[in-house]
Motif scaffolding. Structure first.
Motif, PDB file in Angstrom:
ATOM      1  N   LEU A  29      50.264  39.503  28.488  1.00 30.61           N
ATOM      2  CA  LEU A  29      49.647  40.075  29.692  1.00 30.61           C
ATOM      3  C   LEU A  29      48.232  40.584  29.438  1.00 30.61           C
ATOM      4  CD1 LEU A  29      52.397  42.320  31.307  1.00 30.61           C
ATOM      5  CD2 LEU A  29      51.229  40.412  32.382  1.00 30.61           C
ATOM      6  N   VAL A  30      48.008  41.044  28.216  1.00 24.84           N
ATOM      7  CA  VAL A  30      46.741  41.710  27.894  1.00 24.84           C
ATOM      8  C   VAL A  30      46.014  40.975  26.772  1.00 24.84           C
ATOM      9  CG1 VAL A  30      47.450  43.965  28.756  1.00 24.84           C
ATOM     10  CG2 VAL A  30      47.955  43.348  26.399  1.00 24.84           C
ATOM     11  N   SER A  31      46.009  39.663  26.829  1.00 26.36           N
ATOM     12  CA  SER A  31      45.400  38.873  25.766  1.00 26.36           C
ATOM     13  C   SER A  31      43.874  38.989  25.744  1.00 26.36           C
ATOM     14  CB  SER A  31      45.815  37.407  25.890  1.00 26.36           C
ATOM     15  OG  SER A  31      45.404  36.898  27.151  1.00 26.36           O
ATOM     16  N   MET A  32      43.287  39.360  26.854  1.00 22.95           N
ATOM     17  CA  MET A  32      41.830  39.505  26.900  1.00 22.95           C
ATOM     18  C   MET A  32      41.437  40.924  26.481  1.00 22.95           C
ATOM     19  SD  MET A  32      41.249  37.370  30.461  1.00 22.95           S
ATOM     20  CE  MET A  32      39.844  38.313  30.897  1.00 22.95           C
ATOM     21  N   PRO A  33      40.372  41.099  25.709  1.00 16.16           N
ATOM     22  CA  PRO A  33      39.968  42.441  25.281  1.00 16.16           C
ATOM     23  C   PRO A  33      39.445  43.310  26.422  1.00 16.16           C
ATOM     24  CG  PRO A  33      38.453  40.781  24.420  1.00 16.16           C
ATOM     25  CD  PRO A  33      39.558  40.047  25.100  1.00 16.16           C
ATOM     26  N   SER A  34      38.896  42.687  27.459  1.00 11.81           N
ATOM     27  CA  SER A  34      38.431  43.432  28.639  1.00 11.81           C
ATOM     28  C   SER A  34      38.503  42.497  29.842  1.00 11.81           C
ATOM     29  CB  SER A  34      37.006  43.955  28.431  1.00 11.81           C
ATOM     30  OG  SER A  34      36.117  42.870  28.305  1.00 11.81           O
ATOM     31  N   ARG A  35      38.339  43.089  31.020  1.00 11.42           N
ATOM     32  CA  ARG A  35      38.399  42.288  32.256  1.00 11.42           C
ATOM     33  C   ARG A  35      37.253  42.653  33.179  1.00 11.42           C
ATOM     34  NH1 ARG A  35      43.059  39.332  33.342  1.00 11.42           N
ATOM     35  NH2 ARG A  35      42.372  39.257  35.498  1.00 11.42           N
ATOM     36  N   GLN A  36      36.808  41.666  33.931  1.00 10.22           N
ATOM     37  CA  GLN A  36      35.801  41.871  34.975  1.00 10.22           C
ATOM     38  C   GLN A  36      36.435  41.867  36.361  1.00 10.22           C
ATOM     39  OE1 GLN A  36      32.595  42.541  34.125  1.00 10.22           O
ATOM     40  NE2 GLN A  36      33.427  42.487  32.049  1.00 10.22           N
ATOM     41  N   THR A  37      37.666  41.342  36.428  1.00  4.29           N
ATOM     42  CA  THR A  37      38.407  41.284  37.692  1.00  4.29           C
ATOM     43  C   THR A  37      39.746  41.979  37.495  1.00  4.29           C
ATOM     44  OG1 THR A  37      39.403  39.165  37.088  1.00  4.29           O
ATOM     45  CG2 THR A  37      37.331  39.087  38.339  1.00  4.29           C
ATOM     46  N   PRO A  38      40.392  42.402  38.577  1.00  3.72           N
ATOM     47  CA  PRO A  38      41.691  43.064  38.434  1.00  3.72           C
ATOM     48  C   PRO A  38      42.757  42.136  37.847  1.00  3.72           C
ATOM     49  CG  PRO A  38      40.781  43.421  40.626  1.00  3.72           C
ATOM     50  CD  PRO A  38      39.932  42.386  39.962  1.00  3.72           C
ATOM     51  N   LEU A  39      43.709  42.748  37.179  1.00  2.00           N
ATOM     52  CA  LEU A  39      44.885  42.042  36.681  1.00  2.00           C
ATOM     53  C   LEU A  39      46.010  42.309  37.671  1.00  2.00           C
ATOM     54  CD1 LEU A  39      46.596  40.605  34.450  1.00  2.00           C
ATOM     55  CD2 LEU A  39      46.995  42.890  33.510  1.00  2.00           C
ATOM     56  N   TYR A  40      46.659  41.259  38.122  1.00  2.00           N
ATOM     57  CA  TYR A  40      47.780  41.403  39.042  1.00  2.00           C
ATOM     58  C   TYR A  40      49.072  41.091  38.299  1.00  2.00           C
ATOM     59  CZ  TYR A  40      44.347  41.631  42.755  1.00  2.00           C
ATOM     60  OH  TYR A  40      43.293  42.012  43.535  1.00  2.00           O
ATOM     61  N   VAL A  41      49.964  42.042  38.280  1.00  2.00           N
ATOM     62  CA  VAL A  41      51.306  41.829  37.742  1.00  2.00           C
ATOM     63  C   VAL A  41      52.162  41.483  38.955  1.00  2.00           C
ATOM     64  CG1 VAL A  41      53.232  42.836  36.480  1.00  2.00           C
ATOM     65  CG2 VAL A  41      50.876  43.487  35.889  1.00  2.00           C
ATOM     66  N   ASP A  42      52.508  40.205  39.078  1.00  2.00           N
ATOM     67  CA  ASP A  42      53.150  39.692  40.293  1.00  2.00           C
ATOM     68  C   ASP A  42      54.564  40.199  40.506  1.00  2.00           C
ATOM     69  OD1 ASP A  42      50.873  38.239  40.843  1.00  2.00           O
ATOM     70  OD2 ASP A  42      51.640  36.388  39.963  1.00  2.00           O
TER      71      ASP A  42
END
Length: 128
Positions: A29-42
């Motif tokens: 779920l968190v493979s990216m070190p940071s995000r520019q867009t929201p993460l949606y847990v469906d």
């Protein structure tokens, strides 16, 4: 539920090692070190594993058992492992509600998920 698991434990040079059966890793779920867009847990995910393993008389547990938890608004994990009278009691509980994680909240969510994943998937080692 009662299961036969033919490959439950792996032999090593001193004894056995096994993983607590669980749903797998949440780290994806968190493979990216940071995000520019929201993460949606469906979808919400909830799991409870209670496992008892009777150890042979000369067996010695070499894994440090933990009673620990991860409490975050977006992930809840409880570990209640213990040993009593030669029986290993493994308790793992996880709750991952569906929802949205903003880029600003992602770093703390990522830390919580990685800690939860480490606790849930720690192998158990027994020496003879």
């Amino acid at each position: 539920l009662e299961l036969d698991v033919p490959n439950f434990a792996r032999r090593n040079d001193r004894g056995l090692e096994f993983d607590v059966p669980f749903l797998g890793s949440m780290a994806a779920l968190v493979s990216m070190p940071s995000r520019q867009t929201p993460l949606y847990v469906d979808e919400s995910a909830r799991s409870l594993v209670q496992l008892e393993v009777e150890l042979p008389p000369r067996a010695r547990l070499t894994t440090m058992l933990e009673v620990a938890s991860v409490e975050d608004p977006r992930v809840h994990v409880r570990i209640g492992d213990r040993i009593t009278k030669g029986t290993l009691h493994l308790e793992r509980e996880a709750d991952l509600p569906s929802g949205r994680v903003t880029p600003d909240d992602y770093a703390s969510f990522r830390d919580a998920v990685l800690r939860a994943d480490r606790l849930l998937n720690q192998p158990v080692r027994v020496e003879f």
